[in-house]
Scaffold this active site. Structure first.
Site, PDB file in Angstrom:
ATOM      1  N   LEU A 176     -48.821  41.906   4.495  1.00  0.00           N
ATOM      2  CA  LEU A 176     -50.031  41.082   4.612  1.00  0.00           C
ATOM      3  C   LEU A 176     -49.665  39.755   5.262  1.00  0.00           C
ATOM      4  O   LEU A 176     -48.708  39.115   4.845  1.00  0.00           O
ATOM      5  CB  LEU A 176     -50.643  40.827   3.230  1.00  0.00           C
ATOM      6  CG  LEU A 176     -51.127  42.068   2.456  1.00  0.00           C
ATOM      7  CD1 LEU A 176     -51.439  41.718   1.013  1.00  0.00           C
ATOM      8  CD2 LEU A 176     -52.354  42.688   3.133  1.00  0.00           C
ATOM      9  N   HIS A 177     -50.414  39.381   6.293  1.00  0.00           N
ATOM     10  CA  HIS A 177     -50.093  38.120   6.972  1.00  0.00           C
ATOM     11  C   HIS A 177     -51.316  37.380   7.493  1.00  0.00           C
ATOM     12  O   HIS A 177     -51.206  36.223   7.892  1.00  0.00           O
ATOM     13  CB  HIS A 177     -49.147  38.391   8.153  1.00  0.00           C
ATOM     14  CG  HIS A 177     -49.811  39.156   9.264  1.00  0.00           C
ATOM     15  ND1 HIS A 177     -49.991  40.509   9.221  1.00  0.00           N
ATOM     16  CD2 HIS A 177     -50.356  38.749  10.430  1.00  0.00           C
ATOM     17  CE1 HIS A 177     -50.618  40.908  10.318  1.00  0.00           C
ATOM     18  NE2 HIS A 177     -50.862  39.865  11.065  1.00  0.00           N
ATOM     19  N   ARG A 178     -52.499  38.024   7.510  1.00  0.00           N
ATOM     20  CA  ARG A 178     -53.667  37.368   8.112  1.00  0.00           C
ATOM     21  C   ARG A 178     -54.097  36.158   7.297  1.00  0.00           C
ATOM     22  O   ARG A 178     -54.144  36.226   6.067  1.00  0.00           O
ATOM     23  CB  ARG A 178     -54.824  38.361   8.258  1.00  0.00           C
ATOM     24  CG  ARG A 178     -54.563  39.367   9.350  1.00  0.00           C
ATOM     25  CD  ARG A 178     -55.729  40.289   9.621  1.00  0.00           C
ATOM     26  NE  ARG A 178     -55.343  41.204  10.691  1.00  0.00           N
ATOM     27  CZ  ARG A 178     -55.598  41.003  11.988  1.00  0.00           C
ATOM     28  NH1 ARG A 178     -56.260  39.925  12.361  1.00  0.00           N
ATOM     29  NH2 ARG A 178     -55.198  41.871  12.889  1.00  0.00           N
ATOM     30  N   ARG A 190     -44.660  31.946   6.224  1.00  0.00           N
ATOM     31  CA  ARG A 190     -45.856  31.173   5.907  1.00  0.00           C
ATOM     32  C   ARG A 190     -46.467  31.628   4.576  1.00  0.00           C
ATOM     33  O   ARG A 190     -46.917  30.821   3.767  1.00  0.00           O
ATOM     34  CB  ARG A 190     -46.894  31.288   7.028  1.00  0.00           C
ATOM     35  CG  ARG A 190     -47.921  30.150   6.992  1.00  0.00           C
ATOM     36  CD  ARG A 190     -48.975  30.251   8.063  1.00  0.00           C
ATOM     37  NE  ARG A 190     -49.941  31.289   7.752  1.00  0.00           N
ATOM     38  CZ  ARG A 190     -50.198  32.326   8.532  1.00  0.00           C
ATOM     39  NH1 ARG A 190     -49.562  32.466   9.674  1.00  0.00           N
ATOM     40  NH2 ARG A 190     -51.090  33.231   8.192  1.00  0.00           N
TER      41      ARG A 190
END
Length: 376
Positions: free
Chosen positions: A213-215, A248
């Site tokens: 997951l990165h969005r 992030r």
């Protein structure tokens, strides 16, 4: 074709290189086999600076390091797009390629296409016609504008042809070639099977859930990230979770003070490479992702996939594959259903067969030989 056909092949971000690698392999193979006059140069716009994009990354994909690196770096969408255009224009004026080949839907794809449209250089768009019908996604804007300007639209699935025709693109410009990401997958599967990761993490096939997951909509928002962690905690009571965490996302977990209930059952590990990721996708009980590429890879590999997004530009992965969309408010329910169900492996879409790059190069050669009037 009287002169050598010169291609400039453009990649802007890490996933783009998985898409251009099979095309480069095919161009080089044709040159060795005696196809006259095929030349290429690889341009890396440097849109994503990634220390993992070292020489080993290119060795893994079996391609040489880029011939040209524009080094534009990050920035807002406008700044990044403008910087790619300013850096790419002199390259085009110097090289005067017959075709610029762009892939995917990143800012570099759009920027390089705009430059070529104004210089009168032909553009071939690999992965044309994909639509999420959600213009709040920057990638959707990039896809729509690139496809409106490109001269040859190479689609990965039949829905892409229909989308383009609905937008008024002439049928003569559209060629259904299949999914070049699957070419990369097929070429790299043996190396994926040799991955040291499962031994290091003590993973058994079907004995874990793979999470990517990165969005920003999922990981930059405290309530969303908290709900995701709650769902992961529920999964981890049944089966271990392996979650390679983007830097992030790791920073957001720290900022919002979110941690797994059981750190042994939810393994938050450093980001992993392409071969390791393929092994994880092939062997997971199921995948929870918001990545476009993993929706496609899991469909080819027959692994159930939950995509945590309101929409997908790859609907074929839902229609015939193993993918389904989920939302935060029903994530736990969908996870429970997947853990209970005997899953269907789905079908592999047409032309997701490892031979897409051959069809791409054929299309470029055929369009180069076609009279210009037939392409307008």
């Amino acid at each position: 074709m009287n002169h050598a056909m010169k291609l400039l092949i453009v990649a802007g971000a890490r996933p783009n290189f998985m898409k251009v690698a099979p095309i480069i392999h095919e161009v080089r193979k044709r040159a060795l086999d005696g196809t006259p006059g095929l030349q290429y140069r690889l341009v890396h716009t440097g849109q994503h600076y990634d220390k993992a994009m070292s020489s080993i990354f290119f060795e893994d994909l079996g391609i040489p390091a880029p011939d040209i690196n524009l080094g534009v770096g990050s920035g807002s969408h406008a700044v990044q797009t403008a910087n790619v255009m300013a850096a790419f224009e002199p390259v085009c004026e110097q090289d005067r390629p017959d075709w610029v080949v762009v892939v995917g839907d990143v800012n570099s794809t759009l920027a390089c296409t705009l430059v070529c449209a104004k210089l009168g250089i032909k553009v071939a768009h690999v992965e044309a016609g994909l639509r999420s019908f959600d213009r709040s996604m920057p990638e959707e804007i990039n896809r729509i504008v690139t496809d409106a300007l490109a001269d040859l639209l190479l689609t990965p699935s039949i829905d892409g042809d229909a989308n383009l025709q609905r937008e008024g693109v002439p049928a003569a410009k559209i060629r259904f070639v299949g999914n070049v990401m699957i070419d990369a997958l097929v070429a790299n599967l043996a190396q994926a099977h040799a991955s040291p990761l499962p031994a290091r993490l003590q993973l058994e096939p079907r004995g874990f859930v793979y999470v990517t997951l990165h969005r920003p909509s999922n990981v930059d928002d405290a309530p969303s990230l908290r709900q995701i962690m709650v769902a992961l905690n529920v999964i981890a009571q049944r089966v271990p979770v392996v979650f390679p965490v983007h830097p992030r996302t790791r920073a957001m977990l720290a900022r919002f003070e979110i941690a797994p209930a059981d750190a042994a059952a939810i393994r938050l590990i450093e980001p992993i490479g392409y071969h390791d990721s393929l092994w994880m996708t092939e062997n997971a009980r199921f995948v929870l992702t918001d990545s476009g590429g993993i929706q496609e890879e899991s469909t080819y590999l027959g692994t159930p996939c939950l995509t945590l997004r309101p929409n997908t530009e790859r609907p074929v992965t839902i229609e015939v594959g193993t993918n389904r969309l989920t939302r935060l408010d029903r994530l736990q329910q969908d996870v429970a259903e997947l853990l209970e169900a005997r899953h269907s492996r789905g079908r592999i879409p047409t032309f997701w067969d490892g031979h897409t790059a051959e069809r791409i190069v054929d299309a470029l050669l055929q369009h180069a030989e076609a009279p210009a009037a037939s392409l307008s």
